[in-house]
Design an enzyme around this catalytic site. Structure first.
Site, PDB file in Angstrom:
ATOM      1  N   ASP A  30     -34.985   2.115  19.856  1.00 53.44           N
ATOM      2  CA  ASP A  30     -36.001   2.671  18.860  1.00 53.44           C
ATOM      3  C   ASP A  30     -35.741   4.070  18.620  1.00 53.44           C
ATOM      4  O   ASP A  30     -35.586   4.921  19.522  1.00 53.44           O
ATOM      5  CB  ASP A  30     -37.469   2.481  18.807  1.00 53.44           C
ATOM      6  CG  ASP A  30     -38.295   2.786  17.605  1.00 53.44           C
ATOM      7  OD1 ASP A  30     -38.683   1.647  17.017  1.00 53.44           O
ATOM      8  OD2 ASP A  30     -38.263   3.918  17.119  1.00 53.44           O
ATOM      9  N   GLN A  92     -46.158  -2.476   9.404  1.00 54.26           N
ATOM     10  CA  GLN A  92     -44.605  -2.712   9.527  1.00 54.26           C
ATOM     11  C   GLN A  92     -44.248  -1.708   8.561  1.00 54.26           C
ATOM     12  O   GLN A  92     -44.561  -1.549   7.215  1.00 54.26           O
ATOM     13  CB  GLN A  92     -44.542  -4.088   9.023  1.00 54.26           C
ATOM     14  CG  GLN A  92     -42.984  -4.418   8.856  1.00 54.26           C
ATOM     15  CD  GLN A  92     -42.562  -6.067   8.583  1.00 54.26           C
ATOM     16  OE1 GLN A  92     -43.615  -6.634   8.479  1.00 54.26           O
ATOM     17  NE2 GLN A  92     -41.260  -6.282   8.676  1.00 54.26           N
ATOM     18  N   HIS A  98     -38.648  -7.800  13.174  1.00 52.75           N
ATOM     19  CA  HIS A  98     -38.071  -7.194  14.436  1.00 52.75           C
ATOM     20  C   HIS A  98     -39.330  -7.173  15.432  1.00 52.75           C
ATOM     21  O   HIS A  98     -40.507  -7.151  14.966  1.00 52.75           O
ATOM     22  CB  HIS A  98     -37.879  -5.557  14.357  1.00 52.75           C
ATOM     23  CG  HIS A  98     -38.590  -4.772  13.408  1.00 52.75           C
ATOM     24  ND1 HIS A  98     -38.822  -4.743  12.245  1.00 52.75           N
ATOM     25  CD2 HIS A  98     -39.657  -3.871  13.939  1.00 52.75           C
ATOM     26  CE1 HIS A  98     -39.833  -3.958  11.907  1.00 52.75           C
ATOM     27  NE2 HIS A  98     -40.345  -3.537  12.984  1.00 52.75           N
ATOM     28  N   HIS A 100     -40.819  -5.284  18.809  1.00 51.69           N
ATOM     29  CA  HIS A 100     -40.804  -4.103  19.555  1.00 51.69           C
ATOM     30  C   HIS A 100     -40.815  -4.460  21.056  1.00 51.69           C
ATOM     31  O   HIS A 100     -41.903  -5.120  21.484  1.00 51.69           O
ATOM     32  CB  HIS A 100     -41.863  -3.239  19.339  1.00 51.69           C
ATOM     33  CG  HIS A 100     -41.921  -2.691  17.896  1.00 51.69           C
ATOM     34  ND1 HIS A 100     -41.563  -1.104  17.690  1.00 51.69           N
ATOM     35  CD2 HIS A 100     -42.302  -3.120  16.811  1.00 51.69           C
ATOM     36  CE1 HIS A 100     -41.509  -1.246  16.339  1.00 51.69           C
ATOM     37  NE2 HIS A 100     -42.034  -2.130  15.848  1.00 51.69           N
TER      38      HIS A 100
HETATM   39  P1  AMP Z   1     -42.261  -1.193  12.186  1.00 52.37           P
HETATM   40  O1  AMP Z   1     -43.276   0.077  11.958  1.00 52.37           O
HETATM   41  O2  AMP Z   1     -42.814  -2.227  12.972  1.00 52.37           O
HETATM   42  O3  AMP Z   1     -41.573  -1.569  10.935  1.00 52.37           O
HETATM   43  O4  AMP Z   1     -41.071  -0.522  13.178  1.00 52.37           O
HETATM   44  C1  AMP Z   1     -39.871  -0.080  12.743  1.00 52.37           C
HETATM   45  C2  AMP Z   1     -39.428   0.861  13.992  1.00 52.37           C
HETATM   46  O5  AMP Z   1     -38.024   1.246  13.355  1.00 52.37           O
HETATM   47  C3  AMP Z   1     -40.089   2.159  14.164  1.00 52.37           C
HETATM   48  O6  AMP Z   1     -40.490   2.136  15.512  1.00 52.37           O
HETATM   49  C4  AMP Z   1     -38.792   3.232  13.850  1.00 52.37           C
HETATM   50  O7  AMP Z   1     -39.119   4.320  14.796  1.00 52.37           O
HETATM   51  C5  AMP Z   1     -37.645   2.367  14.025  1.00 52.37           C
HETATM   52  N1  AMP Z   1     -36.624   2.922  13.332  1.00 52.37           N
HETATM   53  C6  AMP Z   1     -36.444   3.317  12.006  1.00 52.37           C
HETATM   54  N2  AMP Z   1     -35.274   3.680  11.639  1.00 52.37           N
HETATM   55  C7  AMP Z   1     -34.467   3.354  12.851  1.00 52.37           C
HETATM   56  C8  AMP Z   1     -33.199   3.552  13.259  1.00 52.37           C
HETATM   57  N3  AMP Z   1     -32.183   3.908  12.267  1.00 52.37           N
HETATM   58  N4  AMP Z   1     -32.583   3.086  14.488  1.00 52.37           N
HETATM   59  C9  AMP Z   1     -33.637   2.937  15.144  1.00 52.37           C
HETATM   60  N5  AMP Z   1     -34.985   2.624  15.030  1.00 52.37           N
HETATM   61  C10 AMP Z   1     -35.115   2.903  13.860  1.00 52.37           C
END
Ligand code: AMP
Ligand code: ZN
Length: 112
Positions: A30, A92, A98, A100
């Site tokens: 992440d 989300q 995805h 975590h």
């Molecule tokens: P969610 O809020 O459950 O949709 O999680 C999305 C996650 O994606 C968050 O924890 C962000 O920090 C992560 N995220 C966003 N852009 C990227 C990226 N380019 N590479 C890796 N993680 C990312």
């Protein structure tokens, strides 16, 4: 899904710190880690969210990948959390399903 961030990572056009990849799933760190280990596990195929997920085997592949990575990263015994945020109230922010994988510290409950 031309403008999907995680489809871009899955296809290789957007860089990520990839820790696992096969023909069905990928895992990468992440970008804004919330724990010493914070990895996202995604299917290569696009599904908006858990609510839109229709492939039970693929969901199982994601969870088994998270569990295997937790063992490989040495956090299985101490413990870890696997979270799927679904849609707005679930928190989300990226609309490509995805999981975590969070570990390396004690987690609080309930989540915020
Ligand atoms: P969610 O809020 O459950 O949709 O999680 C999305 C996650 O994606 C968050 O924890 C962000 O920090 C992560 N995220 C966003 N852009 C990227 C990226 N380019 N590479 C890796 N993680 C990312
Ligand atoms: Zn996508």
């Amino acid at each position: 899904m031309g403008d999907c961030l995680f489809c871009g990572i899955a296809k290789g056009g957007i860089p990520a710190d990839v820790v696992y990849s096969d023909e069905r799933v990928m895992a990468f760190r992440d970008i804004n880690p919330q724990a010493p280990v914070h990895i996202l596990v995604i299917p290569r195929a696009h599904y908006d969210s858990l609510d839109a997920m229709s492939d039970a085997q693929l969901l199982s592949d994601m969870l088994q990948t998270a569990a295997r990575l937790a063992r490989e990263m040495g956090i299985a015994e101490s413990g870890y959390r696997v979270v799927m945020n679904c849609n707005a109230d679930g928190g989300q922010t990226v609309q490509h399903i995805h999981a975590h994988l969070l570990g390396g510290r004690a987690m609080a409950w309930p989540p915020g």
